[in-house]
Design an enzyme around this catalytic site. Structure first.
Site, mmCIF file in Angstrom:
data_model
loop_
_atom_site.group_PDB
_atom_site.id
_atom_site.type_symbol
_atom_site.label_atom_id
_atom_site.label_comp_id
_atom_site.label_asym_id
_atom_site.label_seq_id
_atom_site.Cartn_x
_atom_site.Cartn_y
_atom_site.Cartn_z
ATOM 1 N N GLY A 135 6.967 -2.093 -3.718
ATOM 2 C CA GLY A 135 6.447 -0.754 -3.513
ATOM 3 C C GLY A 135 6.911 0.175 -4.617
ATOM 4 N N PRO A 188 0.838 -1.206 0.000
ATOM 5 C CG PRO A 188 -0.053 -1.076 2.149
ATOM 6 C CD PRO A 188 0.698 -1.992 1.236
ATOM 7 C CG MET A 189 3.351 2.534 -2.118
ATOM 8 S SD MET A 189 4.426 2.612 -3.583
ATOM 9 C CE MET A 189 3.447 1.640 -4.752
ATOM 10 N N GLY A 216 11.759 -4.650 -0.082
ATOM 11 C CA GLY A 216 12.919 -3.779 -0.154
ATOM 12 C C GLY A 216 13.804 -4.059 -1.347
ATOM 13 C CG ASP A 217 16.803 -2.200 -2.065
ATOM 14 O OD1 ASP A 217 16.089 -1.185 -1.937
ATOM 15 O OD2 ASP A 217 17.907 -2.326 -1.507
ATOM 16 C CD GLN A 256 -0.642 -1.109 5.473
ATOM 17 O OE1 GLN A 256 -0.540 0.080 5.265
ATOM 18 N NE2 GLN A 256 0.377 -1.954 5.354
ATOM 19 C CE LYS A 277 5.183 -3.405 3.409
ATOM 20 N NZ LYS A 277 5.937 -2.198 3.792
ATOM 21 C CB CYS A 288 4.116 4.108 8.426
ATOM 22 S SG CYS A 288 4.126 5.795 7.779
#
EC number: 1.3.1.-
Length: 373
Positions: A229, A19-20, A206-207, A73, A144, A104
């Site tokens: 993300g 989620p963004m 991540g990455d 979320q 998360k 976050c």
């Protein structure tokens, strides 16, 4: 490669869209789902806003008719409010899966004790997760989180075990601390370490910039799936590449010419028109995506600015027509960070937050009224 299981749901390929805020609305999720399979999570919903029936929040809980499982979320700091919000989700049949946000790193969140700051208060963390799982019943709950507040205050292993003992269906770990924000390199060793300590599925975040990155992460960590993300910003076809890589069809990245990218931009804006009340609102929301779509392409500043100011699909069509559709995709943009790449910094925390780990009281003013981050 095995499917990811989130409660009763089988996710194939084992890919989750993170989620963004301001990004992962129903339109963007559909655009990504048109490229490849996975689990696509809506924007973060705050528990207090849901409990108070905030109109803006209720509108954000929107899923496509064929979107299954519907993944939502929640962000909360108060165990009782979180449980109430979860019960609303279940009773109103708002979603099929609930993810709890403890990752976050934004200062307005951590200074209230929320997000990636919260697992430090392990008893409060346990209470939130336990009550959420109990309220969810048959609806699977996942967590998360990040590695911890900083390198001196790591929490991921203990938090993962607490979450597992509380009955979660899976745990996702972003391999950075809150202090790192989105800087540096994600620590995949931490994801591997967590996987060794848990029995429930572990997802690595991540990455993940390319399909090959997902294969490398899974091989390095033994994780059960990947969370994506920033890598898909301006590149929804990344999910096509992830599906190809994870199903053994190859790791060559999709390299759309600018004309194909323009068609994707038009599709994105068109889908947004189905989400927002007016075409102008939809195009205004689309503006933030322009720079990501054009990243690396030799497109002049005047054209970029014009595209970032469109107010209608007709204006968008006019500006897209100016682009040289034959321009090849800039390969030097592959494997590069997208979106936020801020610097590390000291984490904003409530006064005395680090003094004790066993205080389960809810910080005063901790809840956020605005969903989406």
């Amino acid at each position: 490669m095995r499917p990811l299981h989130v409660g009763p749901y089988e996710v194939w390929p084992p890919v989750v869209l993170a989620p963004m805020a301001g990004i992962t609305n129903a339109a963007f999720r559909q655009l990504c789902r048109e490229q490849g399979g996975g689990l696509y999570v809506c924007e973060m919903i705050t528990t207090v806003a849901l409990v108070e029936r905030n109109p803006k929040t209720l509108k954000m809980i929107a899923f496509g008719p064929d979107e299954r499982p519907r993944s939502l979320q929640l962000y909360g700091v108060d165990p009782d409010v979180t449980a109430k919000a979860v019960r609303i989700v279940v009773e109103k049949d708002l979603a099929d899966h609930i993810d709890l946000n403890f990752g976050c790193p934004v200062p307005k969140v951590t200074r209230r004790g929320g997000g990636s700051a919260l697992p430090w208060r392990r008893r409060l963390f346990a209470k939130i997760v336990r009550q959420a799982v109990a309220a969810a019943g048959d609806v699977p709950v996942t967590v998360k989180m990040r590695k911890g507040i900083d390198d001196d205050h790591l929490t991921y292993r203990e938090a993962g075990l607490i979450a597992q003992e509380s009955g979660v269906a899976a745990v996702a770990l972003h391999g950075r601390t809150a202090a790192q924000r989105y800087s540096g390199t994600a620590d995949w060793d931490a994801i591997a370490d967590l996987k060794q300590h848990l029995d429930v599925p572990v997802l690595g975040n991540g990455d993940i910039w390319e399909g090959a990155d997902a294969l490398r992460m899974l091989a390095h960590t033994g994780a059960d799936g990947v969370v994506v993300g920033r890598g898909c910003l301006g590149r929804p076809w990344l999910f096509r590449d992830l599906e190809a890589a994870l199903t053994g069809r190859g790791t060559e990245p999709t390299l759309p010419a600018l004309g194909e990218v323009a068609a994707m931009m038009r599709r994105h804006a068109e889908l947004l028109c189905g989400v927002f009340p007016t075409e102008r609102d939809a195009c205004t929301d689309f503006r933030k995506h322009v720079a990501w779509y054009l990243k690396g392409f030799p497109v002049g500043g005047d054209v970029r600015r014009a595209l970032a100011m469109v107010s209608s699909l007709a204006e968008l069509d006019d500006q897209l027509a100016v682009l040289d559709g034959a321009l090849p995709f800039p390969q030097d943009a592959l494997g590069q960070p997208r979106g936020r790449t801020n610097s590390p910094g000291k984490v904003a925390l409530p006064y005395g937050w680090l003094d004790t780990r066993d205080d389960e009281s809810v910080p005063e003013g901790a809840e956020l009224a605005d969903s989406g981050g």
